[in-house]
Every structure is written in C-alpha cells, then in structure tokens.
Design an enzyme around this catalytic site. Structure first.
Site, PDB file in Angstrom:
ATOM      1  N   ASP A 112       0.803  -1.228   0.000  1.00  0.00           N
ATOM      2  CA  ASP A 112       0.000   0.000   0.000  1.00  0.00           C
ATOM      3  C   ASP A 112       0.834   1.275   0.000  1.00  0.00           C
ATOM      4  O   ASP A 112       0.453   2.289   0.592  1.00  0.00           O
ATOM      5  CB  ASP A 112      -0.977   0.003   1.200  1.00  0.00           C
ATOM      6  CG  ASP A 112      -1.805  -1.258   1.243  1.00  0.00           C
ATOM      7  OD1 ASP A 112      -2.161  -1.751   0.160  1.00  0.00           O
ATOM      8  OD2 ASP A 112      -2.089  -1.753   2.348  1.00  0.00           O
TER       9      ASP A 112
ATOM     10  N   GLY B 235       1.504   2.929  -2.702  1.00  0.00           N
ATOM     11  CA  GLY B 235       1.090   3.781  -3.825  1.00  0.00           C
ATOM     12  C   GLY B 235       1.642   3.252  -5.142  1.00  0.00           C
ATOM     13  O   GLY B 235       1.885   4.011  -6.079  1.00  0.00           O
ATOM     14  N   LYS B 236       1.809   1.924  -5.219  1.00  0.00           N
ATOM     15  CA  LYS B 236       2.339   1.303  -6.444  1.00  0.00           C
ATOM     16  C   LYS B 236       1.407   1.583  -7.619  1.00  0.00           C
ATOM     17  O   LYS B 236       1.844   1.903  -8.719  1.00  0.00           O
ATOM     18  CB  LYS B 236       2.491  -0.219  -6.252  1.00  0.00           C
ATOM     19  CG  LYS B 236       3.501  -0.586  -5.180  1.00  0.00           C
ATOM     20  CD  LYS B 236       3.583  -2.081  -4.959  1.00  0.00           C
ATOM     21  CE  LYS B 236       2.367  -2.685  -4.298  1.00  0.00           C
ATOM     22  NZ  LYS B 236       2.138  -2.278  -2.903  1.00  0.00           N
TER      23      LYS B 236
ATOM     24  N   GLY C  70      -4.503  -4.480  -3.721  1.00  0.00           N
ATOM     25  CA  GLY C  70      -5.494  -3.429  -3.937  1.00  0.00           C
ATOM     26  C   GLY C  70      -4.726  -2.194  -4.340  1.00  0.00           C
ATOM     27  O   GLY C  70      -4.082  -1.565  -3.508  1.00  0.00           O
ATOM     28  N   HIS C  71      -4.716  -1.879  -5.632  1.00  0.00           N
ATOM     29  CA  HIS C  71      -3.926  -0.756  -6.140  1.00  0.00           C
ATOM     30  C   HIS C  71      -4.854   0.361  -6.586  1.00  0.00           C
ATOM     31  O   HIS C  71      -5.706   0.165  -7.442  1.00  0.00           O
ATOM     32  CB  HIS C  71      -3.046  -1.218  -7.315  1.00  0.00           C
ATOM     33  CG  HIS C  71      -2.006  -2.224  -6.919  1.00  0.00           C
ATOM     34  ND1 HIS C  71      -1.088  -2.749  -7.786  1.00  0.00           N
ATOM     35  CD2 HIS C  71      -1.731  -2.789  -5.711  1.00  0.00           C
ATOM     36  CE1 HIS C  71      -0.294  -3.591  -7.138  1.00  0.00           C
ATOM     37  NE2 HIS C  71      -0.668  -3.645  -5.879  1.00  0.00           N
TER      38      HIS C  71
ATOM     39  N   GLN D  41       1.968  -6.367  -3.270  1.00  0.00           N
ATOM     40  CA  GLN D  41       2.501  -6.519  -1.913  1.00  0.00           C
ATOM     41  C   GLN D  41       3.853  -5.791  -1.819  1.00  0.00           C
ATOM     42  O   GLN D  41       4.022  -4.789  -2.485  1.00  0.00           O
ATOM     43  CB  GLN D  41       2.595  -8.005  -1.507  1.00  0.00           C
ATOM     44  CG  GLN D  41       1.239  -8.666  -1.324  1.00  0.00           C
ATOM     45  CD  GLN D  41       0.587  -9.104  -2.614  1.00  0.00           C
ATOM     46  OE1 GLN D  41       1.200  -9.761  -3.422  1.00  0.00           O
ATOM     47  NE2 GLN D  41      -0.671  -8.759  -2.822  1.00  0.00           N
TER      48      GLN D  41
ATOM     49  N   LYS E  66       3.116  10.016  -0.476  1.00  0.00           N
ATOM     50  CA  LYS E  66       2.341  10.501   0.664  1.00  0.00           C
ATOM     51  C   LYS E  66       3.123  11.479   1.554  1.00  0.00           C
ATOM     52  O   LYS E  66       2.902  11.552   2.760  1.00  0.00           O
ATOM     53  CB  LYS E  66       1.779   9.319   1.478  1.00  0.00           C
ATOM     54  CG  LYS E  66       0.905   8.395   0.626  1.00  0.00           C
ATOM     55  CD  LYS E  66       0.072   7.436   1.415  1.00  0.00           C
ATOM     56  CE  LYS E  66      -1.327   7.904   1.619  1.00  0.00           C
ATOM     57  NZ  LYS E  66      -2.302   6.876   1.988  1.00  0.00           N
TER      58      LYS E  66
HETATM   59  P1  GDP Z   1      -0.721   0.172  -3.537  1.00  0.00           P
HETATM   60  O1  GDP Z   1      -1.324  -1.079  -3.034  1.00  0.00           O
HETATM   61  O2  GDP Z   1       0.753   0.239  -3.303  1.00  0.00           O
HETATM   62  O3  GDP Z   1      -1.059   0.471  -4.966  1.00  0.00           O
HETATM   63  O4  GDP Z   1      -1.337   1.359  -2.657  1.00  0.00           O
HETATM   64  P2  GDP Z   1      -2.888   1.512  -2.241  1.00  0.00           P
HETATM   65  O5  GDP Z   1      -3.634   1.994  -3.404  1.00  0.00           O
HETATM   66  O6  GDP Z   1      -3.367   0.302  -1.543  1.00  0.00           O
HETATM   67  O7  GDP Z   1      -2.787   2.619  -1.109  1.00  0.00           O
HETATM   68  C1  GDP Z   1      -2.228   3.863  -1.355  1.00  0.00           C
HETATM   69  C2  GDP Z   1      -3.278   4.933  -1.003  1.00  0.00           C
HETATM   70  O8  GDP Z   1      -2.670   6.190  -0.926  1.00  0.00           O
HETATM   71  C3  GDP Z   1      -4.364   5.080  -2.051  1.00  0.00           C
HETATM   72  O9  GDP Z   1      -5.549   5.475  -1.429  1.00  0.00           O
HETATM   73  C4  GDP Z   1      -3.822   6.183  -2.948  1.00  0.00           C
HETATM   74  O10 GDP Z   1      -4.848   6.883  -3.638  1.00  0.00           O
HETATM   75  C5  GDP Z   1      -3.176   7.074  -1.921  1.00  0.00           C
HETATM   76  N1  GDP Z   1      -2.004   7.823  -2.375  1.00  0.00           N
HETATM   77  C6  GDP Z   1      -1.016   7.458  -3.227  1.00  0.00           C
HETATM   78  N2  GDP Z   1      -0.057   8.391  -3.284  1.00  0.00           N
HETATM   79  C7  GDP Z   1      -0.445   9.379  -2.443  1.00  0.00           C
HETATM   80  C8  GDP Z   1       0.148  10.628  -2.028  1.00  0.00           C
HETATM   81  O11 GDP Z   1       1.231  11.011  -2.431  1.00  0.00           O
HETATM   82  N3  GDP Z   1      -0.560  11.366  -1.116  1.00  0.00           N
HETATM   83  C9  GDP Z   1      -1.754  10.969  -0.611  1.00  0.00           C
HETATM   84  N4  GDP Z   1      -2.355  11.750   0.269  1.00  0.00           N
HETATM   85  N5  GDP Z   1      -2.331   9.818  -0.973  1.00  0.00           N
HETATM   86  C10 GDP Z   1      -1.685   9.029  -1.865  1.00  0.00           C
HETATM   87  P1  IMO Z   2      -0.904  -4.332  -2.181  1.00  0.00           P
HETATM   88  O1  IMO Z   2      -0.447  -4.910  -3.501  1.00  0.00           O
HETATM   89  C1  IMO Z   2      -0.918  -4.762   2.151  1.00  0.00           C
HETATM   90  C2  IMO Z   2      -0.857  -8.853   3.721  1.00  0.00           C
HETATM   91  C3  IMO Z   2      -2.057  -9.305   4.513  1.00  0.00           C
HETATM   92  C4  IMO Z   2      -1.384 -10.286   5.456  1.00  0.00           C
HETATM   93  C5  IMO Z   2      -0.318 -10.937   4.582  1.00  0.00           C
HETATM   94  C6  IMO Z   2      -0.726 -12.264   3.971  1.00  0.00           C
HETATM   95  O2  IMO Z   2      -2.168  -3.587  -2.245  1.00  0.00           O
HETATM   96  O3  IMO Z   2       0.200  -3.582  -1.529  1.00  0.00           O
HETATM   97  P2  IMO Z   2      -2.366 -12.950   1.988  1.00  0.00           P
HETATM   98  O4  IMO Z   2      -3.821 -12.703   1.798  1.00  0.00           O
HETATM   99  O5  IMO Z   2      -1.512 -12.404   0.903  1.00  0.00           O
HETATM  100  O6  IMO Z   2      -2.048 -14.382   2.272  1.00  0.00           O
HETATM  101  O7  IMO Z   2      -1.990 -12.149   3.339  1.00  0.00           O
HETATM  102  O8  IMO Z   2      -0.050  -9.997   3.559  1.00  0.00           O
HETATM  103  N1  IMO Z   2      -1.151  -8.331   2.364  1.00  0.00           N
HETATM  104  C7  IMO Z   2      -1.115  -7.036   2.037  1.00  0.00           C
HETATM  105  N2  IMO Z   2      -0.921  -5.943   2.795  1.00  0.00           N
HETATM  106  N3  IMO Z   2      -1.082  -4.638   0.819  1.00  0.00           N
HETATM  107  C8  IMO Z   2      -1.241  -5.722   0.036  1.00  0.00           C
HETATM  108  O9  IMO Z   2      -1.256  -5.654  -1.308  1.00  0.00           O
HETATM  109  C9  IMO Z   2      -1.318  -6.994   0.651  1.00  0.00           C
HETATM  110  N4  IMO Z   2      -1.497  -8.255   0.195  1.00  0.00           N
HETATM  111  C10 IMO Z   2      -1.380  -9.059   1.249  1.00  0.00           C
HETATM  112  O10 IMO Z   2      -2.665  -8.244   5.195  1.00  0.00           O
HETATM  113  O11 IMO Z   2      -0.721  -9.589   6.483  1.00  0.00           O
HETATM  114 MG    MG Z   3      -2.840  -1.731  -1.749  1.00  0.00          MG
END
Ligand code: GDP
Ligand code: IMO
Ligand code: MG
Length: 458
Positions: A41, A43-44, A68-69, A251, A361
């Site tokens: 999470d 911000g990939k 969840g991207h 991840q 962020k």
């Molecule tokens: P990922 O799994 O690495 O793709 O990241 P997620 O989408 O799960 O979580 C990143 C969260 O931060 C999302 O809600 C993005 O919209 C938000 N985000 C990404 N970059 C920034 C940033 O620079 N600032 C802020 N405030 N939010 C950001």
């Molecule tokens: P993105 O790509 C954050 C965590 C789960 C748990 C562990 C194992 O959005 O960054 P799993 O269901 O993969 O067997 O769970 O990994 N986890 C993540 N945490 N972002 C993710 O994906 C994750 N995918 C799995 O919370 O701790």
């Molecule tokens: Mg994510």
C-alpha cells in the site's frame, strides 16, 4: 486446442500520441520493475499508472486479488485487484503473468467495470500458466487462520496462500486447465479427493462436488478464453521488438515469502526478482528497479512493525491513519501506522537492487511540527542498522529515532522539488541518504497529477 491462438499474435502497438515532456527525454529503451518497499500500500498503483504511458506493456508478475492498487484520475477512483494498472491506457498491453494467481470471478468483475466505463480490455492478456484460485482455497485460507488463533497472519482471506500451496505441491489448477473441460474435471476430481476430507473432517465445513464447481467456473472460462495467451512468448517477442515493459509488483519487500517477516508474509516473491520468474522474461533485460516507498510506514495484518504507533494511545499514530486515509483497499481494515523506517528502506534497496525510489504521501507529514525517522534498532541492547534475520530479534526491535523539523504547510500543489518548503526537501534528502538510493519521484497527493518528477529520465 485449449485456447484461442489468435491471441498469441502480437498486437499492433501505435506510437504514443501525447507524451509528457519529461518522458520524451529518455535516450534508452528499458524494462523497469516496480516493487513495494514496506508492507504494501505504498502507492504502487498510482506510480504505475503515472509512468505507464512510457511503456508498451505493464505486467503483474505475482500475487492475486490480495492486492489493492488505487488509481485516481480527477474525480474517478479505481481500486484494482487483479488487472495491471496499465489497463487505463488501452494501447498498452496489460499482462497477468504466470507467477500470478487468478480469481476468475474477480477478474471478470474488473473487466466488466472497465468495459462499462468505456475503457477497453482488448489488450489484456492472462497467462495460461497462472494458477486459478478455487472456492476451497478461500475456505481453507479462513480455516487455517482460525486454526492459528492468536498467531494468525491476518491474511486477506482471498485464498492466496492455499492456491500457492497447491502450485508448489504441483497439484494446482492452471488457467490452461480451466480452458479444457475434460482436463479441468479430471484435475478437480483429484483436488477434491484431497480437499473435501480436510474441509469436512478437520474444519467441519461443507464439501464440494465437481459439478457444483464446474457450474460456476466453466461459464467464466468461456468468457476468459479470449484473454488467455502464452504471455512468456508474447513478452519476449515484445522485448525483441524493442518495446518497453513495466513490471508491476504487488505486496512488498517485507511481505515477500523469502525476504519478508516470515511467517507474517504473503505466499509469493514480491521483490524485484519475482518479475523474472513470474513473467518468463530474462533478467538481463531489466535495467531499472523502482521502489515505491511511503514517507511513513504502514502495515495491514499481523507481525512485527518496529515503528508502529498505537492508534488508541498515540495522537501521532491516529493522525497518520486519518490524514493518510489508511484503510485497506481490499479488506477495508485499518492499517497500522508508524514513522518512516530507514532500516527497512536500506534493506529494500539491497534486496531489490533499487536504482530509483518514488517517495509517496509526503503531504500526509505536513501535519506535524517535527517528523521522526528510525535510523537503527536496539534489539536487547544490540544496535542494528540492518534488518535482523532472526525473527525474535526483529520482533523486539526498539526504534532509534532522529527528529527532523516539520514544514507545517500544504504541499499538495507543489510540482517541482524546488517548490517544496526547505524542511520537506531536507526530509526527502535525509531518507534518500538513509535508503542509499536516489528519490526520483515525490508524490504529494493521490491524483496522477500530484507528483514531482525529480530525477527519472537522467
Ligand atoms: P498500492 O497497493 O501500493 O497500490 O497502494 P494503495 O492503493 O493500496 O494505497 C495507497 C493509497 O494512498 C491510495 O488510497 C492512494 O490513492 C493514496 N495515495 C497514493 N499516493 C499518495 C500521495 O502522495 N498522497 C496521498 N495523500 N495519498 C496518496
Ligand atoms: P498491495 O499490492 C498490504 C498482507 C495481509 C497479510 C499478509 C498475507 O495492495 O500492496 P495474503 O492474503 O496475501 O495471504 O496475506 O499480507 N497483504 C497485504 N498488505 N497490501 C497488500 O497488497 C497486501 N497483500 C497481502 O494483510 O498480512
Ligand atoms: Mg494496496
């Protein structure tokens, strides 16, 4: 034939029409791997979506719908679980590689969502070798977690672990098996002979029949057939044609099955090396590795996190959570938050062979008078400047902090590094030195536009 050979042909890839200026400077063709630095999470999705126009193809190489991207474009927000973030650009080929596990229902939901929004998925390709997440994998994921009790991993309960478990045991069902009814039924029968007794006798859960699963999976197979392809061949043909490919990790480094905080990890190789095995492209082709690193640290699920600030008792922890909207895209769980961990940053630089970092962020830290950065750990009186291999030591790690001045102003409108207040610039330089790798992007908001491109194409 078990899939549409038509799909094996390399699609025509038009020249990119409008390329932003900073993207035009590049001299050299290259394949780039994106990987998360912390526990996911970072911000990939955002960074991948930002740079995707530079590339002809974006590939997911591991993981499944545990990812969840988030992509934010204006007032539109997408949370992607299965499809690569390049899908927003229909000219870009999007590949779900052999290293991924696929939940067909989730994939179809995403395809329908994009098609419904007028975004074509005609250039989406799914590897015939990707493994299929079955309903019993999801059941077993939940059951194993319950069995672990207080030691549970806190998985996303999407069946990821049990699906990879079958893959490694060489009894998994792949997308190509799903494309042929006779093969699918045969493999399913063997799988159920093993799984049903577990479900019924150990976990007191209902068993499955072959017909019952076929009823839901075979119609999905027909819908997915046009997308299935020999993606390894496709990608290598693209490489030979001099096309540019971006590998989108899911991840992150500390969730990697080998290099993460085992057993509190996911079941795949999320680090940059996974891009090679998870796609079938040779490693000599990847000449840039971009790590996505949050300006502070978050984690969802169980396991050690040295810089964690308790949500209930720490104002700083609560501020990071609420200002950063740190709630999971996949499960909606509140993410654990803490200060930036420089020890992890350095470790990730090494394990992934990073050439560039995107620091995301940074805007969230604008809230604080001073900002703390962990520079080392104290583990039972021993100072560590690298992540201790011993799990017990890492679990007891007490962060050693440096405190830096905050900037206390809105930076979400900054578009160049020089526009950032001096204290924010100093913070970026500080973490850059700690990580031992240059920070090429600084994200100051969720939108594609809210990004400072500092040193990417040099
Ligand atoms: P990922 O799994 O690495 O793709 O990241 P997620 O989408 O799960 O979580 C990143 C969260 O931060 C999302 O809600 C993005 O919209 C938000 N985000 C990404 N970059 C920034 C940033 O620079 N600032 C802020 N405030 N939010 C950001
Ligand atoms: P993105 O790509 C954050 C965590 C789960 C748990 C562990 C194992 O959005 O960054 P799993 O269901 O993969 O067997 O769970 O990994 N986890 C993540 N945490 N972002 C993710 O994906 C994750 N995918 C799995 O919370 O701790
Ligand atoms: Mg994510």
């Amino acid at each position: 034939i078990w899939y549409n050979t038509e799909r094996q042909r390399i699609p025509e890839i038009p020249e990119k029409a409008e390329m932003p200026i900073y993207l035009q400077k590049r001299q050299k063709r290259m394949l780039t791997s994106i990987t998360g630095i912390n526990w996911g999470d970072e911000g990939k999705g955002k960074i991948c979506d930002l740079i995707a126009p530079e590339f002809d193809c974006v590939v997911r190489y591991q993981g499944g719908n545990n990812a969840g991207h988030t992509i934010v474009v204006g007032d539109k927000k997408y949370g992607l679980h299965q499809v690569p973030s390049g899908v927003m650009y229909p000219d870009c080929v999007s590949v779900i590689g052999n290293g991924c596990v696929v939940n067909p229902a989730v994939l179809l939901e995403e395809i329908d969502m994009f098609e419904g929004d007028g975004i074509s998925t005609a250039n989406l390709k799914v590897s015939g070798n990707a493994h299929v997440i079955m309903p019993y994998h999801v059941d077993l994921d939940g059951a194993y977690e319950e069995l672990l009790g207080k030691n549970n991993i806190g998985t996303t309960k999407r069946g990821i672990g049990p699906c990879y478990q079958d893959k490694m045991a060489r009894i998994g069902i792949r997308m190509q098996d799903l494309m042929d009814e006779a093969t699918f039924r045969e493999k399913l029968e063997i799988a159920l002979a093993r799984v049903n007794p577990q479900l019924e006798r150990i976990f007191d859960m209902p068993a499955y029949t072959v017909d019952q699963i076929c009823e839901t999976y075979l119609p999905m197979a027909e819908r997915l057939r046009p997308y299935i392809c020999e993606t390894g061949l496709l990608l290598n043909n693209l490489v030979e044609e001099g096309k540019e490919i971006l590998f989108e990790g899911a991840q992150a480094t500390l969730l990697d099955i080998d290099h993460g905080t085992y057993p509190f990890v996911t079941s795949s190789n999320c680090t940059a090396g996974g891009a090679v095995t998870g796609s079938g492209v040779g490693m000599k082709n990847i000449d840039r590795v971009l790590g996505i690193m949050k300006a502070y640290t978050t984690r969802v699920g169980s396991g050690p996190m040295p810089t964690e600030l308790d949500y209930e008792t720490s104002d700083e922890g609560r501020t990071l959570t609420e200002v950063g909207h740190e709630y999971g895209v996949t499960t909606g769980r509140r993410r654990r938050c803490g200060w930036f961990d420089g020890v992890i940053a350095r470790y990730a630089t090494r394990v992934n062979g990073l050439t560039d970092i995107a620091l995301t962020k940074l805007d969230v830290l604008s809230e604080f008078d001073t900002v703390k950065v962990c520079v080392a750990y104290d583990c039972d009186g021993v100072r560590y400047t690298s992540v201790p291999e011993h799990t017990a030591a890492f679990a007891r790690a007490v962060p050693v902090y440096e405190e830096l001045p905050g900037w206390k102003c809105d930076i979400t409108g900054c578009r160049t590094f020089e526009e950032l207040p001096q204290a924010a610039q100093d913070y970026v330089t500080y973490v850059e030195n700690l990580a031992g790798c240059k920070v090429s992007f600084v994200a100051v908001g969720p939108d594609r536009e809210q990004t400072i491109v500092r040193d990417w194409n040099k």
